[in-house]
Design an enzyme around this catalytic site. Structure first.
Site, PDB file in Angstrom:
ATOM      1  N   LYS A 185       0.794  -1.224   0.000  1.00  0.00           N
ATOM      2  CA  LYS A 185       0.000   0.000   0.000  1.00  0.00           C
ATOM      3  C   LYS A 185       0.834   1.285   0.000  1.00  0.00           C
ATOM      4  O   LYS A 185       0.287   2.365  -0.218  1.00  0.00           O
ATOM      5  CB  LYS A 185      -0.974   0.003   1.176  1.00  0.00           C
ATOM      6  CG  LYS A 185      -2.003  -1.099   1.156  1.00  0.00           C
ATOM      7  CD  LYS A 185      -2.921  -1.155  -0.047  1.00  0.00           C
ATOM      8  CE  LYS A 185      -3.669   0.081  -0.385  1.00  0.00           C
ATOM      9  NZ  LYS A 185      -4.863  -0.182  -1.214  1.00  0.00           N
TER      10      LYS A 185
HETATM   11  N1  PMP Z   1      -3.053  -7.330   1.454  1.00  0.00           N
HETATM   12  C1  PMP Z   1      -2.946  -6.476   2.485  1.00  0.00           C
HETATM   13  C2  PMP Z   1      -2.226  -6.923   3.711  1.00  0.00           C
HETATM   14  C3  PMP Z   1      -3.509  -5.194   2.399  1.00  0.00           C
HETATM   15  O1  PMP Z   1      -3.399  -4.344   3.438  1.00  0.00           O
HETATM   16  C4  PMP Z   1      -4.205  -4.836   1.221  1.00  0.00           C
HETATM   17  C5  PMP Z   1      -4.825  -3.464   1.099  1.00  0.00           C
HETATM   18  N2  PMP Z   1      -5.983  -3.263   1.819  1.00  0.00           N
HETATM   19  C6  PMP Z   1      -4.326  -5.768   0.184  1.00  0.00           C
HETATM   20  C7  PMP Z   1      -3.712  -7.006   0.333  1.00  0.00           C
HETATM   21  C8  PMP Z   1      -5.159  -5.503  -1.050  1.00  0.00           C
HETATM   22  O2  PMP Z   1      -4.658  -4.562  -1.917  1.00  0.00           O
HETATM   23  P1  PMP Z   1      -5.635  -3.618  -2.765  1.00  0.00           P
HETATM   24  O3  PMP Z   1      -6.210  -2.619  -1.808  1.00  0.00           O
HETATM   25  O4  PMP Z   1      -4.742  -2.986  -3.764  1.00  0.00           O
HETATM   26  O5  PMP Z   1      -6.706  -4.453  -3.378  1.00  0.00           O
END
Ligand code: PMP
Length: 333
Positions: A47
């Protein structure tokens, strides 16, 4: 002197993470499964990329300037990224997080200097939901240098970060020999940005999602209905609506992964590969194995290693917690 390794600030250290061949996943599946080491970003997760792009675009558009305040609702990682990029650029942060998220992420946010607001874990439809509360707070506080509601779910700077960086980094590593990409969905920024870039380069690359229980994305991309069942202890992933970042995303197939499958893999990988990964990485890698079994053998598949397992030490490496959820326990605990 190697100038490439000289960075001017925190933001320049985001991205360009290595891809590592995952031993167990590759052996089980007969494919070459690679994980993109997003835990190596300076804030410790995938992120950081979205956080930096959101702030960069807001500064450029003069929505905020040095001294201003960023407000965001987050499961933790986006908040950590926003707070650290913000600190580097002279911005303050107010972060709204569901109480249910790991204490390690909340403690990190506090030690980084964010103002932390904890709320009950409520559905998006409820005005008390963490995202809705963050929007409300952003409207209530005033700062002469601007208040930015980062709004990661519906702010397209999020997917742009992955279209501009994660996607090209992955594609360029395989000289045209990439067969598949798979990851889970939180905001959808990663899948949408990476899918957008990869499909533009080569429509034959299979782009899929790995979905935990309790999330509606598996059913949506399989059958077109936003329906879910079950629950998951994973954090940062799972979604019940089509966010703006997910609109028009190209997804070829979806795979559902339960917590027990993800955790068994996380524990084996820690013991035999030296990788200590968080729950969403386990969902992603198990999803990659399921995809590999469909399109393999000998295919090159990439997934995302989103963050470190130490961020969830009190949960996924806690015997009492795992026992209470009837989940696998690492043999050495
Ligand atoms: N894995 C973790 C540990 C996250 O914090 C996030 C973000 N919320 C994601 C995966 C998913 O990524 P995205 O928000 O880009 O879908």
């Amino acid at each position: 002197m190697n100038k490439q390794n000289l960075k001017n600030n925190f933001e320049e250290c985001i991205g360009n993470t290595p891809l590592i061949k995952l031993k167990i996943a590759s052996e089980i599946s007969g494919c070459n499964i690679y994980g993109k080491c997003e835990f190596l970003n300076p804030g410790g997760s995938v992120k950081d990329r979205a956080a930096y792009q959101i702030i960069k675009d807001a500064l450029k558009n003069k929505e905020i300037q040095s001294g201003g305040t960023i407000v965001e609702g987050t499961a933790g990682n986006t908040g950590i990224g926003l707070c650290l990029v913000g600190n580097s650029l002279g911005l303050q942060s107010t972060i709204v997080i569901p109480r249910s998220q790991s204490k390690e992420k909340k403690e990190m946010l506090k030690l980084c200097g964010a103002k932390l607001v904890e709320v009950d874990a409520l559905p998006y439809s409820n005005p008390g939901n963490y995202i809705r509360v963050s929007e409300k707070i952003s409207k209530e506080i005033s700062n002469p240098n601007g208040v930015l509601w980062a709004n990661q779910f519906d702010n397209l700077s999020n997917k742009k970060a992955h279209y501009l960086s994660t996607g090209p980094e992955i594609y360029d590593s395989f000289s045209g020999n990439l067969d598949g990409f798979i990851c889970s969905i939180g905001t959808g920024g990663t899948i949408a940005g990476v899918s957008g870039y990869l499909k533009e380069k080569d429509k034959k690359i299979k782009v899929c999602i790995a979905d935990p229980m309790g999330s509606a994305m598996y059913n949506y991309f399989k059958n077109g209905v936003l329906e879910s069942s079950g629950t998951s202890i994973t954090e940062g992933i799972g979604q019940g609506r089509i966010t703006k970042n997910l609109e028009n995303v190209i997804v070829d197939d979806s795979f559902q992964v339960n917590d027990a499958e993800a955790l068994e893999l996380i524990f084996e990988m820690l013991k035999h590969e030296g990788l200590i990964l968080g729950g969403s990485s386990g969902i992603n890698i198990m999803g990659a194995i399921k995809l590999a079994k469909e399109i393999g053998p000998n295919k090159n598949i990439v997934t995302i290693l989103c963050d470190y397992g130490t961020k969830y030490q009190s949960k996924i490496f806690n015997k009492e917690f795992l026992e209470s959820k009837n989940l696998p326990i690492p043999k050495w605990l």
